[in-house]
Write an enzyme that holds these catalytic residues in place. Structure first.
Site, PDB file in Angstrom:
ATOM      1  N   VAL A  76     -10.454  -1.817 -10.081  1.00 49.20           N
ATOM      2  CA  VAL A  76      -9.915  -0.099  -9.520  1.00 49.20           C
ATOM      3  C   VAL A  76      -8.697  -0.281  -9.801  1.00 49.20           C
ATOM      4  CG1 VAL A  76      -9.633   0.896  -7.186  1.00 49.20           C
ATOM      5  CG2 VAL A  76     -11.616  -0.577  -7.888  1.00 49.20           C
ATOM      6  N   HIS A  89     -23.410  25.150   3.399  1.00 52.20           N
ATOM      7  CA  HIS A  89     -23.596  25.615   2.397  1.00 52.20           C
ATOM      8  C   HIS A  89     -23.052  26.440   1.929  1.00 52.20           C
ATOM      9  CE1 HIS A  89     -25.990  26.285  -1.164  1.00 52.20           C
ATOM     10  NE2 HIS A  89     -25.876  27.435  -1.460  1.00 52.20           N
ATOM     11  N   CYS A 144       0.884  -1.599  -0.075  1.00 50.75           N
ATOM     12  CA  CYS A 144       0.158   0.015   0.015  1.00 50.75           C
ATOM     13  C   CYS A 144       0.938   0.993  -0.068  1.00 50.75           C
ATOM     14  CB  CYS A 144      -0.755   0.084   0.819  1.00 50.75           C
ATOM     15  SG  CYS A 144      -2.171   1.406   1.203  1.00 50.75           S
ATOM     16  N   THR A 204      -5.541  -7.611 -13.681  1.00 54.03           N
ATOM     17  CA  THR A 204      -7.064  -8.573 -13.285  1.00 54.03           C
ATOM     18  C   THR A 204      -6.489  -9.108 -11.937  1.00 54.03           C
ATOM     19  OG1 THR A 204      -4.602 -10.339 -14.240  1.00 54.03           O
ATOM     20  CG2 THR A 204      -6.092  -9.426 -15.904  1.00 54.03           C
TER      21      THR A 204
END
Length: 462
Positions: A179, A441, A42, A267
């Protein structure tokens, strides 16, 4: 020879997190890692470096496509590929050194080298054998390939080689629309490569909510990626500088070929347990080669546990981290728990895709009555100001109880916004709970509230 309460084999997200948690719980802990740096796939050749290149390539896209629209004038930037790779390597270094610091801070011993388990209660690293009351296998996974394809990490590459190419290719073929393939393909497409993705299934990211998958594919096509779907790759031929990808279409058995400077084989991945000695120990494996565990991550051999990519479940760093913390709690005599129904997945393209919980197809298969709340980012002021109006938020809720069953976001900051839905699901919240929660907002997160409102009387800005 040292003696420990716990030895974790593997210093990736599952392993290093588990080691730190074990130490925090008062257990004498060591972590075995053979790389020169901690963090596993990772941090070294996966999640972190790919996100660095995604960020750099997205910034380049913004500068060349959107700056002038905002009145930011001037010469468009050029790409210094060597510097971009240097930036990526610097990001890796900062993260891996950070893990080493955390080990020292928490008094976790780093046993440098590759580990094996000669017998239960013992871990061998190099010529030294260490005693361990408990052993956790956290050895992760490696790239899986296809028959007839030879990886050289120069012309035919895995995700590892794709992070270290000598130059940006003019033509790239990506085998696999999952991904990894879509993320790395989008990086090189933004940097000017002609990218064609070849996928065996009929949709990108198989298993994703079909509504999201189809819209996602259309969005990527608009960005210049090409797709050959329903195609089985037969072989890849290479010479010194080029490759030819031979494939056959499933629908009519028609054979065809694509030429490329680089072929990325994306794959999937498979568990990496080579050299541990699991066969001799009698550790049970699943039919797919994963380490078999029970609900407490224990193998059939007492004192040996396994987590992360080495066991069943989605191969995600954060799933491994959760299991790493949970197994530490179990070993320390506490109650470790992972809610596998609330593990988000994210594709870090632009726009991002983030999902959690059930897909619409899964609910139909289960025969469960459900409602859909959907809101387009074209109705979100913040997203439009960011040139990011593509995509939507989709909530799936129980038709009777209004409880949230799944959430799917295609759009800006999706990987951040999904966690509002995750927290809601963890607490068993209803769509109405989100709809009644005040959202600042203007934010992209308002789209989640609007989707929740759409589960009831209707969204405001739709």
């Amino acid at each position: 020879m040292a003696s420990y309460d716990v030895i974790i084999i593997g210093g990736g997200p599952g392993g290093y997190v588990s080691a730190i948690r074990c130490a925090q719980l008062g257990l004498k802990t060591a972590c075995v890692e053979g790389r020169e740096t901690l963090g596993g796939t990772c941090l070294n050749v996966g999640c972190i470096p790919s996100k660095a290149l995604l960020h750099a390539s997205h910034s380049y896209h913004e500068a060349t496509h959107n700056f002038t629209k905002m009145g930011l004038m001037g010469k468009s930037p050029s790409i210094d590929w060597k510097q971009m790779l240097s930036y990526k390597d610097d990001v890796i270094g900062q993260n891996t050194k950070g893990i080493e610091f955390l080990f020292k801070k928490n008094k976790v011993d780093w046993l440098k080298g590759w580990g094996s388990i000669p017998e239960a209660g013992k871990v061998k690293v190099g010529d030294e054998v260490h005693d361990a009351k408990n052993i956790v296998i956290a050895t992760g996974s490696e790239a899986a390939s296809l028959p007839g394809i030879e990886i050289d990490e120069k012309i035919v590459v895995t995700s590892t080689g794709a992070l270290e190419l000598g130059k940006i290719p003019k033509k790239m073929v990506v085998i696999g629309a999952g991904v990894i393939g879509l993320e790395m393909g989008s990086v090189y497409a933004r940097l000017g490569a002609e990218v064609t993705v070849v996928e065996f299934m009929d949709n990108v990211c198989p298993g994703m909510d079909l509504d999201v998958s189809k819209t996602f594919a259309r969005t990527l096509k608009k960005q210049g990626l090409k797709f050959v779907m329903g195609a089985a790759v037969q072989s890849v031929e290479t010479n010194k500088t080029k490759a030819k990808v031979h494939y056959k279409l499933k629908k009519n058995d028609k054979e065809d070929m694509l030429e490329a400077d680089v072929v990325l084989v994306a794959t999937g991945r498979k568990p990496f347990t080579d050299g541990l000695g699991l066969d001799a120990l009698g550790v049970a494996l699943t039919p797919r080669g994963q380490v078999a565990t029970n609900d407490h991550w224990a193998t059939n051999v007492p004192g040996i546990y396994a987590i992360g990519d080495a066991i069943e479940g989605p191969m995600l760093a954060h799933k491994a981290e959760d299991e790493g913390m949970a197994v530490a709690e179990v070993i320390a005599g506490k109650k470790g728990h992972v809610n596998y129904g609330v593990i988000p997945g994210v594709v870090y393209t632009a726009p991002e895709v983030a999902t959690v919980g059930k897909t619409e197809e899964q609910l139909k298969e289960e025969g469960r009555a459900y409602k859909i709340g959907k809101f387009s980012f074209m109705g979100n002021g913040r997203a439009k100001a960011m040139f990011a109006g593509d995509g939507f938020v989709k909530l799936l809720v129980d038709a009777e109880t209004d409880r949230i069953l799944g959430g799917h976001i295609l759009g800006p900051q999706a990987g951040e916004m999904i966690h509002e839905i995750c927290v809601a699901m963890e607490f068993g919240a209803s769509a109405e709970d989100i709809a009644l929660t005040c959202h600042a907002h203007p934010t992209c997160s308002e789209a989640v509230r609007e989707a929740a409102l759409a589960c009831g009387d209707g969204a405001i800005h739709a």
